[in-house]
Scaffold this motif. Structure first.
Motif, PDB file in Angstrom:
ATOM      1  N   LEU A   1       0.421   5.767  -2.381  1.00 21.48           N
ATOM      2  CA  LEU A   1      -0.122   6.961  -1.465  1.00 21.48           C
ATOM      3  C   LEU A   1      -0.323   8.199  -2.391  1.00 21.48           C
ATOM      4  CD1 LEU A   1       1.667   6.081   1.641  1.00 21.48           C
ATOM      5  CD2 LEU A   1      -0.480   5.643   0.977  1.00 21.48           C
TER       6      LEU A   1
ATOM      7  N   LYS B   1      -3.114   9.687  -0.201  1.00 19.57           N
ATOM      8  CA  LYS B   1      -2.763  10.753   1.008  1.00 19.57           C
ATOM      9  C   LYS B   1      -2.138  12.198   0.189  1.00 19.57           C
ATOM     10  CE  LYS B   1      -1.463   8.109   5.014  1.00 19.57           C
ATOM     11  NZ  LYS B   1      -0.576   7.797   6.127  1.00 19.57           N
TER      12      LYS B   1
ATOM     13  N   TYR C   1      -5.569   2.585  -4.772  1.00 16.93           N
ATOM     14  CA  TYR C   1      -5.720   3.970  -4.344  1.00 16.93           C
ATOM     15  C   TYR C   1      -6.804   4.141  -3.198  1.00 16.93           C
ATOM     16  CZ  TYR C   1      -2.550   4.970  -8.095  1.00 16.93           C
ATOM     17  OH  TYR C   1      -1.489   4.856  -9.063  1.00 16.93           O
ATOM     18  N   GLN C   2      -7.038   3.181  -2.291  1.00 20.24           N
ATOM     19  CA  GLN C   2      -8.026   3.567  -1.387  1.00 20.24           C
ATOM     20  C   GLN C   2      -7.587   4.191  -0.033  1.00 20.24           C
ATOM     21  OE1 GLN C   2     -11.437   2.811  -1.840  1.00 20.24           O
ATOM     22  NE2 GLN C   2     -10.503   2.950  -3.842  1.00 20.24           N
ATOM     23  N   ASN C   3      -6.165   4.486  -0.105  1.00 21.18           N
ATOM     24  CA  ASN C   3      -5.802   4.974   1.039  1.00 21.18           C
ATOM     25  C   ASN C   3      -4.712   6.456   0.474  1.00 21.18           C
ATOM     26  OD1 ASN C   3      -5.096   5.257   3.675  1.00 21.18           O
ATOM     27  ND2 ASN C   3      -3.378   4.290   3.557  1.00 21.18           N
TER      28      ASN C   3
ATOM     29  N   GLN D   1     -14.764   7.665  -0.042  1.00 19.51           N
ATOM     30  CA  GLN D   1     -13.776   6.569   0.768  1.00 19.51           C
ATOM     31  C   GLN D   1     -12.375   6.669   0.421  1.00 19.51           C
ATOM     32  OE1 GLN D   1     -15.257   5.389   3.551  1.00 19.51           O
ATOM     33  NE2 GLN D   1     -13.558   4.015   4.267  1.00 19.51           N
ATOM     34  N   SER D   2     -12.073   7.128  -0.749  1.00 20.79           N
ATOM     35  CA  SER D   2     -10.921   6.877  -1.331  1.00 20.79           C
ATOM     36  C   SER D   2      -9.835   8.157  -0.837  1.00 20.79           C
ATOM     37  CB  SER D   2     -10.633   6.949  -2.955  1.00 20.79           C
ATOM     38  OG  SER D   2     -11.247   5.747  -3.347  1.00 20.79           O
TER      39      SER D   2
ATOM     40  N   LYS E   1     -10.614   9.974   2.088  1.00 21.64           N
ATOM     41  CA  LYS E   1     -10.694  10.220   3.646  1.00 21.64           C
ATOM     42  C   LYS E   1      -9.324  10.263   4.294  1.00 21.64           C
ATOM     43  CE  LYS E   1     -11.057   5.422   5.387  1.00 21.64           C
ATOM     44  NZ  LYS E   1     -10.070   4.908   4.064  1.00 21.64           N
ATOM     45  N   ASN E   2      -8.503   9.891   3.847  1.00 16.38           N
ATOM     46  CA  ASN E   2      -6.997  10.072   4.342  1.00 16.38           C
ATOM     47  C   ASN E   2      -6.095  11.094   3.606  1.00 16.38           C
ATOM     48  OD1 ASN E   2      -7.370   7.953   6.572  1.00 16.38           O
ATOM     49  ND2 ASN E   2      -7.286   6.353   5.067  1.00 16.38           N
TER      50      ASN E   2
ATOM     51  N   SER F   1      -9.015  -0.309  -6.191  1.00 15.14           N
ATOM     52  CA  SER F   1      -8.636  -0.633  -4.842  1.00 15.14           C
ATOM     53  C   SER F   1      -7.246  -0.345  -4.329  1.00 15.14           C
ATOM     54  CB  SER F   1      -8.765  -2.161  -4.645  1.00 15.14           C
ATOM     55  OG  SER F   1      -7.761  -2.776  -5.543  1.00 15.14           O
TER      56      SER F   1
ATOM     57  N   PRO G   1       0.920  -1.019   0.115  1.00 14.56           N
ATOM     58  CA  PRO G   1       0.155  -0.017  -0.076  1.00 14.56           C
ATOM     59  C   PRO G   1       0.812   1.238   0.181  1.00 14.56           C
ATOM     60  CG  PRO G   1      -0.741  -1.577   1.515  1.00 14.56           C
ATOM     61  CD  PRO G   1       0.410  -2.067   1.219  1.00 14.56           C
ATOM     62  N   SER G   2       1.866   1.205   0.514  1.00 11.64           N
ATOM     63  CA  SER G   2       3.014   2.390   0.450  1.00 11.64           C
ATOM     64  C   SER G   2       3.274   2.784  -0.726  1.00 11.64           C
ATOM     65  CB  SER G   2       4.059   2.280   1.384  1.00 11.64           C
ATOM     66  OG  SER G   2       4.933   1.156   0.973  1.00 11.64           O
TER      67      SER G   2
END
Length: 337
Positions: free
Chosen positions: A59, A86, A82-84, A110-111, A113-114, A80, A55-56
């Motif tokens: 971002l 930043k 890119y769901q986190n 949702q994508s 939110k962070n 999926s 996942p890192s």
């Protein structure tokens, strides 16, 4: 004793493809730009699975200066991996419009939110509506920049400060971390909303915004964590406003270029209140005299490394040697050419 059968060339190649190559790619990929990283996904199924599992690596979305950036953004946020995300960079992605950001709000909330960093510099088709849409789901946003936008007004900024209370860097210049440079529709009311709601701001850039008055400038004193302040061209800033800004005791960089109403009174207040100053530009201010330099030397001589007093005709002791006597750590004597 059973003799182990040596692996065949095909088996060795499979191990190479499944294990060695993905490990190498995983190390290399952390240093690659987004476009090259995406290209790597197509090299082999093993590399694809390996990269997706980290996942890192996913971002950041960087579409600066790209065509069809709005559609690219929506396509990426639907994936999926890119769901986190930043950090989203849309700087000078000229075709990004409010309609794209409306879809982000309704279908990709949702994508984002962070999301912590959002760069909309030069996106001139974005209006107050677009700011409302994109900030709606971004409560963790810390850095926001919309340099050079003539459509965003107090309404958009109101939604920003309502939805994103963690912002520490805001750049509205022209409308760069809050940068409001050339955000010409922003008024005292809009700036006051920012200053009242975004009390954690560390950097504020109001370059080339001459419409604000002391009513708003005095509220800058609320930013107790402020370190960088650019007020270049603040033609309505008076000594009263600057004296309030002097309460920002953590300031290390202050640009007062062409703040033509400022006099010794305001600069002396800054010297007494902001004793950690490292960068100060007084370029073009004719109302300051040697008294300002004496005060700055008394309180900031051990910290100031950049000081521009060019064009300050009221200051007589402004040769290089004279300034070094007052500020022994001075290294830069000219900010503006």
């Amino acid at each position: 004793m059973e003799v182990k059968k040596a692996p065949t060339e095909v088996e060795l190649m499979e191990v190479w493809n499944k294990e060695t190559v993905p490990k190498v790619m995983n190390i290399v990929s952390t240093r690659l730009p987004q476009r090259d990283l995406i290209s790597l996904l197509l090299v082999s199924p093993w590399i694809h699975r390996n990269l997706i599992s980290h996942p890192s690596l996913w971002l950041v979305l960087d579409f600066h200066e790209m065509s069809n950036a709005g559609d690219r953004l929506l396509a990426a946020l639907s994936l999926s991996r890119y769901q986190n995300v930043k950090h989203i960079n849309l700087e000078f992605a000229r075709d990004i419009e409010d309609k794209h950001l409306e879809i982000v709000k309704s279908k990709c909330g949702q994508s984002v939110k962070n999301l912590e960093v959002l760069n909309l510099n030069g996106c001139q088709k974005i209006s107050d509506l677009g700011i409302e849409f994109i900030t709606y789901n971004c409560s963790k946003l810390k850095v926001f920049s919309i340099y050079w936008n003539v459509r965003v007004s107090d309404l958009g900024i109101g939604n920003l400060v309502k939805n994103c209370k963690l912002v520490i860097d805001l750049n509205l210049s022209g409308c760069k971390l809050l940068n409001l440079t050339r955000c010409i529709k922003l008024t005292d009311r809009g700036l006051q909303m920012i200053l009242l709601k975004c009390s954690s701001l560390q950097s504020l850039n109001l370059y080339a915004l001459s419409s604000f008055t002391d009513v708003a400038y005095k509220k800058i004193s609320l930013l107790i964590h402020l370190r960088f302040l650019d007020l270049c061209g603040a033609q309505n800033l008076s000594d009263d406003g600057l004296s309030c800004i002097a309460k920002c005791k953590n300031l290390i960089s202050l640009n007062l270029t062409w703040c033509v109403q400022v006099t010794d009174h305001g600069i002396i207040a800054i010297a007494e209140g902001c004793r950690s100053l490292e960068f100060l530009s007084l370029f073009g201010i004719v109302g300051v005299t040697d008294k300002s330099l004496e005060a700055l030397s008394s309180f900031c001589s051990n910290t100031i490394t950049t000081l521009d007093v060019n064009g300050c005709i009221g200051i007589k002791r402004r040769s290089r040697d004279q300034l070094l006597q007052l500020f022994p750590k001075l290294k830069c004597f000219k900010v503006h050419s």
